[in-house]
Design a protein around this motif. Structure first.
Motif, PDB file in Angstrom:
ATOM      1  N   SER A  48       0.842  -1.188   0.000  1.00  0.00           N
ATOM      2  CA  SER A  48       0.000   0.000   0.000  1.00  0.00           C
ATOM      3  C   SER A  48       0.882   1.245   0.000  1.00  0.00           C
ATOM      4  O   SER A  48       2.093   1.176   0.231  1.00  0.00           O
ATOM      5  CB  SER A  48      -0.937   0.004   1.214  1.00  0.00           C
ATOM      6  N   GLN A  62       1.665   3.026   6.717  1.00  0.00           N
ATOM      7  CA  GLN A  62       0.957   2.867   5.457  1.00  0.00           C
ATOM      8  C   GLN A  62      -0.472   3.399   5.589  1.00  0.00           C
ATOM      9  O   GLN A  62      -1.007   3.538   6.700  1.00  0.00           O
ATOM     10  CB  GLN A  62       0.933   1.389   5.033  1.00  0.00           C
ATOM     11  N   ASN A  63      -1.083   3.694   4.435  1.00  0.00           N
ATOM     12  CA  ASN A  63      -2.434   4.256   4.459  1.00  0.00           C
ATOM     13  C   ASN A  63      -3.522   3.195   4.586  1.00  0.00           C
ATOM     14  O   ASN A  63      -4.702   3.494   4.447  1.00  0.00           O
ATOM     15  CB  ASN A  63      -2.692   5.106   3.211  1.00  0.00           C
ATOM     16  N   ASP A  64      -3.144   1.953   4.858  1.00  0.00           N
ATOM     17  CA  ASP A  64      -4.121   0.890   5.109  1.00  0.00           C
ATOM     18  C   ASP A  64      -4.126   0.479   6.591  1.00  0.00           C
ATOM     19  O   ASP A  64      -4.417  -0.662   6.917  1.00  0.00           O
ATOM     20  CB  ASP A  64      -3.840  -0.321   4.223  1.00  0.00           C
ATOM     21  N   ARG A  77      -1.071  -4.105  12.616  1.00  0.00           N
ATOM     22  CA  ARG A  77      -2.212  -3.264  12.264  1.00  0.00           C
ATOM     23  C   ARG A  77      -2.519  -2.301  13.401  1.00  0.00           C
ATOM     24  O   ARG A  77      -2.330  -2.613  14.581  1.00  0.00           O
ATOM     25  CB  ARG A  77      -3.438  -4.127  11.985  1.00  0.00           C
TER      26      ARG A  77
END
Length: 639
Positions: free
Chosen positions: A97, A116-118, A134
């Motif tokens: 990503s 990251q943008n996720d 995450r």
């Protein structure tokens, strides 16, 4: 390399895109071929190999040791690592990503953390992606506490416990687990708007740490407040509010006594940590959110503050708050980085190529590109005669000489500026040719004359006439001729310190003095024939006489020089040195087989025989010698 901002503080563009948007590959290649030999691109060079991305770059940072530059971009999502020692791309790596921002956790590139943008955090090593985790909500920024090895991630939205506060996630890298997050007031009590993905959801936008001083952490929020946390007490210690717009940029000074903040409406404020009132307040001028704030220091000790938004980079004086210089690239800016202890500024932008700017007044060039200092020094010494390449600046008298005054105020061919006008280069050449049809012949004759004068530079243009010591002046000119640097106004002849040597009679060299003859035995003396030999002696009245008696005897002898041969003399014995003439009769006579006795020199003359006559002459008959014994008894054969 181009001077992009001439003025009191010049700025040089080392690398960067020349167009506002990336061109297609086929059009870029065609343009490069057509502009290969243009004057603008002759002196261009590539500072770093492949310092670009396929579409745009998001973030760029320089390692602490200054040997590595890491940058992230798109598309496809990837990041590059450049080696400044090799001035080339070390490696590139694709990610799943797009990257929001990243941090270098080690002095080099070996340990890096990527947001990251996720909603993921990726830990990368030279071997690849080491670990991925995450986040509960989307992160906005990254900060690192080296003392406790904690990563701080400001996030969007409210906490899940219903307290109505935003959160800053804390990840302990030593234990490998999340710690209790710090709660920051983001100014909303509406549960609906506080949901993830809400329209008016609050957020913690940015974080910074005073790493090398007191260690306080500062967080900027979407409601225009800055909250300070102490890592030792794990709690809030102060709050700074009352700002217009969101806080989008924060940075502590080097000594940790002041902090600078930037807002979403382009305002910049600097605060003393001991005073809630701002030291100064500045407007970026574009009305765009501030993306970066960096405290800098010049070699002279002056402190500067760098602020960057989407369109322009400005440097301010921290003491007075005056604008120092500015940089306005042709593409939008996403992130700015500064090379430590230098005047180099790097930018990640929306263009294909990333920018490199060099400000000599801010500091020297980095060690890996120290040659830029010499290039800048050469460019500063060049004389700038024209402001633009395609236009010529002319004053009103020059326009009258070219008969172009009838165009003033009636056409766009003349553009007024200051005390004159800008004229297109083609129009200027044509008008000059019409005003003087023989200008090309005159220019050609001028260039031929310059070439001839240059070829004659190694010749003596004339004899330097001086009052005294003319021979010394001629000798110096002869030495200059041998070095091919003849100039009657250079060296000792043109130096005012030695002017009296060729003008004042007191400095005249007396070639008839004994000191001069001893130092220069081979110099020709007026009144004598030939050169003085170093072995010459003057006959004195006695061996034990003084120098004055020797001089008197020389004068009485009429300066007659007698050549003598020096030989060894035993102690107390008679001197055996005699003249050449007295030794000739004592020599042994020459053998009678020779033609006479020769004393001294002998002249021998001969007439060479002609080879033609020698070839036509018959071969001489071989005649037997009478004294030879014959082996035959035949009497007739002997005749």
């Amino acid at each position: 390399m181009k001077l992009s901002n001439p003025g009191s503080v010049p700025v040089y563009t080392i690398a960067g895109p020349s167009t506002a948007r990336p061109l297609p590959d086929w059009l870029a290649r065609r343009r490069n071929r057509s502009e290969k030999h243009s004057p603008e691109n002759v002196n261009n060079f590539e500072l770093l190999q492949n310092f670009e991305f396929e579409e745009a770059s998001n973030c760029i940072r320089v390692s602490e040791d200054g040997n590595w530059i890491m940058s992230s971009g798109t598309y496809k999502p990837q990041f590059h690592v450049h080696s400044t020692q090799e001035l080339s791309l070390s490696f590139s790596r694709h990610t799943k990503s797009e990257n929001t921002t990243f941090l270098l956790l080690s002095p080099d590139y070996s340990k890096s953390l990527h947001l990251q943008n996720d909603r993921s955090l990726e830990f990368h090593t030279p071997a690849g992606c080491h670990y991925e985790t995450r986040l509960p909500r989307f992160g906005r920024d990254l900060a690192y506490l080296r003392q406790s090895t904690e990563v701080l991630v400001p996030a969007v939205g409210l906490s899940s416990d219903g307290s109505g506060f935003g959160e800053v996630f804390r990840l302990d890298l030593e234990r490998g687990q999340y710690l209790r997050p710090w709660q920051v007031d983001v100014g909303t009590d509406d549960e609906a708007s506080g949901l993830q993905g809400g329209i008016n959801v609050g957020s913690v936008n940015v974080a910074t740490v005073a790493e090398y001083t007191h260690g306080l952490c500062a967080f900027g929020t979407s409601i225009g407040t800055v909250e300070f946390f102490d890592p030792r007490t794990k709690g809030r210690v102060a709050t700074l509010g009352g700002q217009d717009g969101e806080i989008t940029a924060l940075d502590f000074s080097v000594d940790g006594l002041s902090i600078a903040l930037g807002t979403s409406n382009g305002q910049i404020q600097k605060y003393d940590m001991r005073n809630p009132r701002p030291i100064f307040k500045k407007d970026q001028g574009m009305g765009l959110p501030i993306k970066n704030l960096i405290h800098l220091k010049t070699p002279t000790g002056e402190r500067k503050l760098l602020s960057a938004d989407k369109r322009i980079i400005k440097l301010w004086d921290e003491e007075s708050g005056d604008l120092w210089t500015s940089i306005e690239p042709m593409v939008d800016i996403n992130h700015v980085a500064h090379c430590p202890d230098s005047g180099m500024i790097l930018t990640a932008n929306e263009g294909k190529q990333m920018h490199c700017f060099f400000i000599p007044s801010l500091g020297l060039a980095p060690k890996w590109c120290h040659f830029l200092d010499n290039m800048v020094h050469e460019m500063e010494n060049e004389t700038q005669t024209e402001t633009y390449d395609n236009y010529k600046f002319l004053t009103l008298p020059e326009l009258k000489a070219l008969s172009l005054t009838h165009l003033v105020g009636k056409t766009n061919l003349l553009r007024p500026y200051m005390h004159g006008y800008f004229v297109a280069a083609k129009l200027y050449d044509q008008a000059r040719l019409i005003a003087n049809p023989y200008i090309w012949e005159e220019e050609r004759a001028k260039r031929v004359k310059e070439k001839v004068d240059k070829e004659r530079a190694s010749r003596i243009r004339g004899v330097k006439k001086v009052k005294v010591n003319q021979k010394l002046a001629d000798k110096l000119l002869l030495k200059q001729k041998e070095r091919e640097e003849v100039d009657t106004n250079a060296g000792i002849l043109g130096d005012s310190r030695f002017g009296k040597l060729f003008e004042d009679e007191d400095f005249k060299v007396d070639e008839t003095s004994r000191e001069f003859r001893n130092l220069n035995p081979s110099t020709l003396i007026p009144g004598q024939n030939g050169y003085i030999d170093p072995t010459t002696r003057y006959v004195a009245s006695s061996d034990e006489g003084s120098d004055d008696e020797d001089d008197n005897n020389d004068k009485e002898a009429g300066d007659e020089v007698v050549m003598q041969i020096s030989s060894s003399r035993a102690q107390g014995s008679h001197v055996k040195d005699t003249a050449f003439g007295s030794r000739v009769p004592q020599t042994r006579p020459v053998s009678k087989a020779r033609q006479g006795v020769v004393n001294g020199e002998k002249q021998v003359t001969f007439v060479p025989k002609s080879k033609k006559k020698e070839a036509e002459a018959p071969a001489p008959e071989k005649k037997r010698l009478d004294g030879r014994r014959s082996a035959s008894t035949n009497t007739f054969r002997k005749q």
